[in-house]
Scaffold this active site. Structure first.
Site, PDB file in Angstrom:
ATOM      1  N   GLY A  12       0.735  -1.414   0.450  1.00  0.00           N
ATOM      2  CA  GLY A  12      -0.054   0.101  -0.022  1.00  0.00           C
ATOM      3  C   GLY A  12       1.369   1.128   0.482  1.00  0.00           C
ATOM      4  O   GLY A  12      -0.373   2.107   0.289  1.00  0.00           O
ATOM      5  N   ASN A  14       1.732   2.694  -2.356  1.00  0.00           N
ATOM      6  CA  ASN A  14       0.706   3.718  -3.289  1.00  0.00           C
ATOM      7  C   ASN A  14      -0.379   4.630  -3.185  1.00  0.00           C
ATOM      8  O   ASN A  14      -0.384   4.965  -2.728  1.00  0.00           O
ATOM      9  CB  ASN A  14       0.095   3.459  -4.623  1.00  0.00           C
ATOM     10  CG  ASN A  14       1.812   3.397  -5.629  1.00  0.00           C
ATOM     11  OD1 ASN A  14       1.241   4.657  -5.946  1.00  0.00           O
ATOM     12  ND2 ASN A  14       2.139   1.775  -6.133  1.00  0.00           N
ATOM     13  N   HIS A 109       0.703   1.241 -13.182  1.00  0.00           N
ATOM     14  CA  HIS A 109       1.222  -1.233 -13.336  1.00  0.00           C
ATOM     15  C   HIS A 109       3.354   0.363 -13.910  1.00  0.00           C
ATOM     16  O   HIS A 109       2.660   1.043 -14.464  1.00  0.00           O
ATOM     17  CB  HIS A 109       0.938  -0.851 -14.782  1.00  0.00           C
ATOM     18  CG  HIS A 109       1.731  -2.036 -15.326  1.00  0.00           C
ATOM     19  ND1 HIS A 109       1.331  -3.554 -14.867  1.00  0.00           N
ATOM     20  CD2 HIS A 109       2.683  -2.544 -16.083  1.00  0.00           C
ATOM     21  CE1 HIS A 109       2.097  -4.443 -15.158  1.00  0.00           C
ATOM     22  NE2 HIS A 109       2.589  -3.675 -16.508  1.00  0.00           N
TER      23      HIS A 109
HETATM   24  C1  GRF Z   1       3.259  -1.343  -7.530  1.00  0.00           C
HETATM   25  O1  GRF Z   1       4.715  -1.339  -7.819  1.00  0.00           O
HETATM   26  C2  GRF Z   1       1.976  -1.341  -8.222  1.00  0.00           C
HETATM   27  O2  GRF Z   1       2.748  -0.280  -9.779  1.00  0.00           O
HETATM   28  C3  GRF Z   1       1.555  -2.119  -8.718  1.00  0.00           C
HETATM   29  O3  GRF Z   1       1.768  -3.243  -7.553  1.00  0.00           O
HETATM   30  C4  GRF Z   1       2.644  -2.515  -6.665  1.00  0.00           C
HETATM   31  C5  GRF Z   1       1.897  -1.732  -5.189  1.00  0.00           C
HETATM   32  O4  GRF Z   1       3.005  -1.453  -4.514  1.00  0.00           O
HETATM   33  N1  GRF Z   1       0.751  -2.506  -9.348  1.00  0.00           N
HETATM   34  P1  GRF Z   1       2.072  -0.741  -3.491  1.00  0.00           P
HETATM   35  O5  GRF Z   1       0.895  -2.255  -2.345  1.00  0.00           O
HETATM   36  O6  GRF Z   1       1.449   0.566  -3.621  1.00  0.00           O
HETATM   37  O7  GRF Z   1       3.914  -0.603  -2.491  1.00  0.00           O
END
Ligand code: GRF
Length: 203
Positions: A12, A14, A109
């Site tokens: 999480g 992001n 992505h």
């Molecule tokens: C990110 O690299 C995103 O691009 C991919 O999964 C990862 C998630 O990372 N779809 P986080 O859970 O946000 O740390």
């Protein structure tokens, strides 16, 4: 104000970037719900710490992917969710679900699509030996990692790059680019076509 849900399956980081940007006023919408298909997702902790409502539903309790997605959609409707942000949601949404939120689901992505689709994009790029890597933010359609692109950012991969350093650099780009795109979406600055997204003049 529009209300949105963020879907997570893991760390999480992001989600955290989106929480921070929303709190700072850069995203003018309410982050009303964090949903996860995994009870242990660390993203749920981040949501709780930020005082955001969470919801967990586990696919193993459902007979089919569609019945799982129908249940999620039912909760989202109850919560008056206007749009959805996928932040490391490692489950493919059914076409039925995507139809409920046409052009209203945004995904991050960790590659320059259409190269390196799928769940192991960072490792796949590293192993392949790419000289340029990057991040794509796109609208979700009914094909995996194939919706219209909002923004992409690339960088050169150094000869000394390790999988870990590449991961770090990709995440750093994601945390900057993703909130920016969500903000443009909320402000109505994106004209989303079947294949192309036009971004209205930015101040
Ligand atoms: C990110 O690299 C995103 O691009 C991919 O999964 C990862 C998630 O990372 N779809 P986080 O859970 O946000 O740390």
């Amino acid at each position: 104000m529009k209300r949105f849900a963020v879907f997570v399956s893991g760390n999480g980081s992001n989600l955290q970037a989106l929480i921070d940007e929303t709190k700072a006023g850069g995203i003018k919408a309410e982050l009303a719900l964090v949903f996860s298909n995994r009870r242990k997702a660390y993203g749920l902790k981040r949501a709780e710490e930020a005082g955001i409502k969470t919801l967990v539903l586990e696919p193993r309790h459902y007979a089919t992917p569609q019945s799982f997605d129908r249940e999620i959609a039912m909760y989202l409707k109850k919560d008056k969710i206007d749009f959805i942000v996928l932040a490391g949601y490692m489950k493919i949404l059914t076409p039925w679900f995507v139809k409920q939120y046409p052009k209203k689901i945004i995904n991050v992505h960790p590659s320059l699509l259409p190269a390196f689709k799928g769940a192991k994009a960072i490792k796949d790029q590293f192993t392949y030996g790419v000289k340029v890597a990057g991040v794509t933010i796109h609208i979700v359609n009914d094909k995996m990692d194939a919706g219209p692109i909002i923004m992409q950012e690339s960088f050169k991969v150094s000869e000394k790059e390790t999988l870990e350093s590449l991961e770090e650099r990709i995440h750093a780009v994601e945390h900057k680019l993703f909130p920016k795109c969500v903000s443009l979406f909320v402000d109505g600055k994106l004209k989303i076509g079947a294949r192309k997204v036009q971004i209205a003049d930015r101040k």
